[in-house]
Design an enzyme around this catalytic site. Sequence first.
Site, PDB file in Angstrom:
ATOM      1  CD  GLU A   1      -2.662  -1.404   2.427  1.00 37.73           C
ATOM      2  OE1 GLU A   1      -3.524  -0.568   2.714  1.00 37.73           O
ATOM      3  OE2 GLU A   1      -2.403  -2.400   3.125  1.00 37.73           O
TER       4      GLU A   1
ATOM      5  CB  SER B   1      -5.766  -0.620   0.394  1.00 30.96           C
ATOM      6  OG  SER B   1      -5.439   0.443   1.251  1.00 30.96           O
TER       7      SER B   1
ATOM      8  CE1 TYR C   1      -7.331   4.642  -1.043  1.00 32.88           C
ATOM      9  CE2 TYR C   1      -7.063   2.315  -1.542  1.00 32.88           C
ATOM     10  CZ  TYR C   1      -7.190   3.342  -0.623  1.00 32.88           C
ATOM     11  OH  TYR C   1      -7.193   3.061   0.719  1.00 32.88           O
TER      12      TYR C   1
ATOM     13  NE  ARG D   1     -13.013   2.532   6.255  1.00 34.95           N
ATOM     14  CZ  ARG D   1     -11.950   2.174   5.529  1.00 34.95           C
ATOM     15  NH1 ARG D   1     -11.042   3.046   5.196  1.00 34.95           N
ATOM     16  NH2 ARG D   1     -11.800   0.911   5.148  1.00 34.95           N
TER      17      ARG D   1
ATOM     18  CG  ASP E   1     -15.020  -0.392   6.589  1.00 36.62           C
ATOM     19  OD1 ASP E   1     -15.112   0.755   7.058  1.00 36.62           O
ATOM     20  OD2 ASP E   1     -14.072  -0.762   5.873  1.00 36.62           O
TER      21      ASP E   1
ATOM     22  CD  GLU F   1     -11.449  -5.066   6.028  1.00 36.02           C
ATOM     23  OE1 GLU F   1     -11.132  -6.257   6.031  1.00 36.02           O
ATOM     24  OE2 GLU F   1     -10.977  -4.229   5.235  1.00 36.02           O
TER      25      GLU F   1
ATOM     26  CG  ASN G   1      -8.012   0.668   7.479  1.00 32.28           C
ATOM     27  OD1 ASN G   1      -7.037   1.196   8.004  1.00 32.28           O
ATOM     28  ND2 ASN G   1      -8.044   0.351   6.208  1.00 32.28           N
TER      29      ASN G   1
ATOM     30  N   GLY H   1      -7.469   5.381   4.927  1.00 30.34           N
ATOM     31  CA  GLY H   1      -7.014   6.333   3.926  1.00 30.34           C
ATOM     32  C   GLY H   1      -7.313   7.771   4.327  1.00 30.34           C
TER      33      GLY H   1
END
Length: 363
Positions: free
Chosen positions: A16, A193, A262, A301, A303, A317, A319, A323
């Site tokens: 990443e 990602s 992205y 974050r 999700d 999951e 994070n 990002g």
Amino acid sequence: MKKRSVAILFGGVSSEYEVSLVSAASVIRNTPADRYDVTMVGITRDGRWRRYTGPVELIEQDRWADSSYVQPAFVSPDRGHHGLVVPNESGCEIVRLDAVFPVLHGKNGEDGTIQGLFELAGIPYVGCGPLSSAVCMDKAVTHTILAEAGIPQARWQTVLTRDFRQENFAALEGRLRGALGYPMFVKPANAGSSVGISKAHGPDELRAALALAFQHDCKAVVEEFIDGSEVESAVLGNDQPVVSVLGEIVPCNEFYDYEAKYQNDATELHIPARIPDETAALIRETAARAYRALGCSGLTRIDFFVKRDGTGIVLNEPNTIPGFTSISMYPKLMAASGVPYSELIDRLFTLAIERMAQTSTEV
């Protein structure tokens, strides 16, 4: 008010790497210049540390490491230094740091390794500690802890490289099919990602998906397919975390893969998410419970899926270093919750310093 001296790290030995460059450029541009003196530190793809003093644009273009703006530098584990060591002709320059923001996605950035270095150095850092970082990075461990906490998740199985190489594939496929059914998602256990993730609709795709996942990690997590809308939450804080308004993602591809995140503007983002108020409240409450169960601090974050058949929600999951690009959900969700990007960066550095101070007091 005296400015705080902070470092923003980018790059890293990770799949990443490119995302980190774009995220870090956004963080650098949005760090309040009246409150912070920023030192930019890049880590090359092969693990060389460099202090960078050039234009932010070269970071985004991945031209920073080949420029005349770099010199060797590294974070010292010696607490007497409390910062960056920059060798030069006359010896070493010490850049004392009040805090660090490791904008390092994936392995070696959000798996607890870099966090351990900052703990040794006694330098406050943005984000979760070593243990919670490692727990959230390894999807199998995350599943195990969340299951113990009673948080709803997809059914899942773990597959190791040796299982794939040594076990009869027909037997392996039968085990996974019996436990999860098709289609199923195959993910490297330690990657972010959506790198290395595939959706398998049958045995041939499952074999290819496992082979791809094992290019990124020696352990894969295989999950049942959840037919639902994708909803994300941004959590901010230490002992008393707050959860943002929610965002909904409508990916341009079959699932929210690397390209959809992205590279493709066709992915739709809806803030707030188009879900009933009671569902939103349940997600926000569950996100806070998961945050505490996983030992998170600073930011994460988290999700979710909202099942289309109306039977509930499923945590997808966490994070821990999401990002931070201009199109990333975490800063967008916090902005929609009344915390604009620059204020968010300020809060994250403040939380990092408060957390380290509390930890030092407890010791």
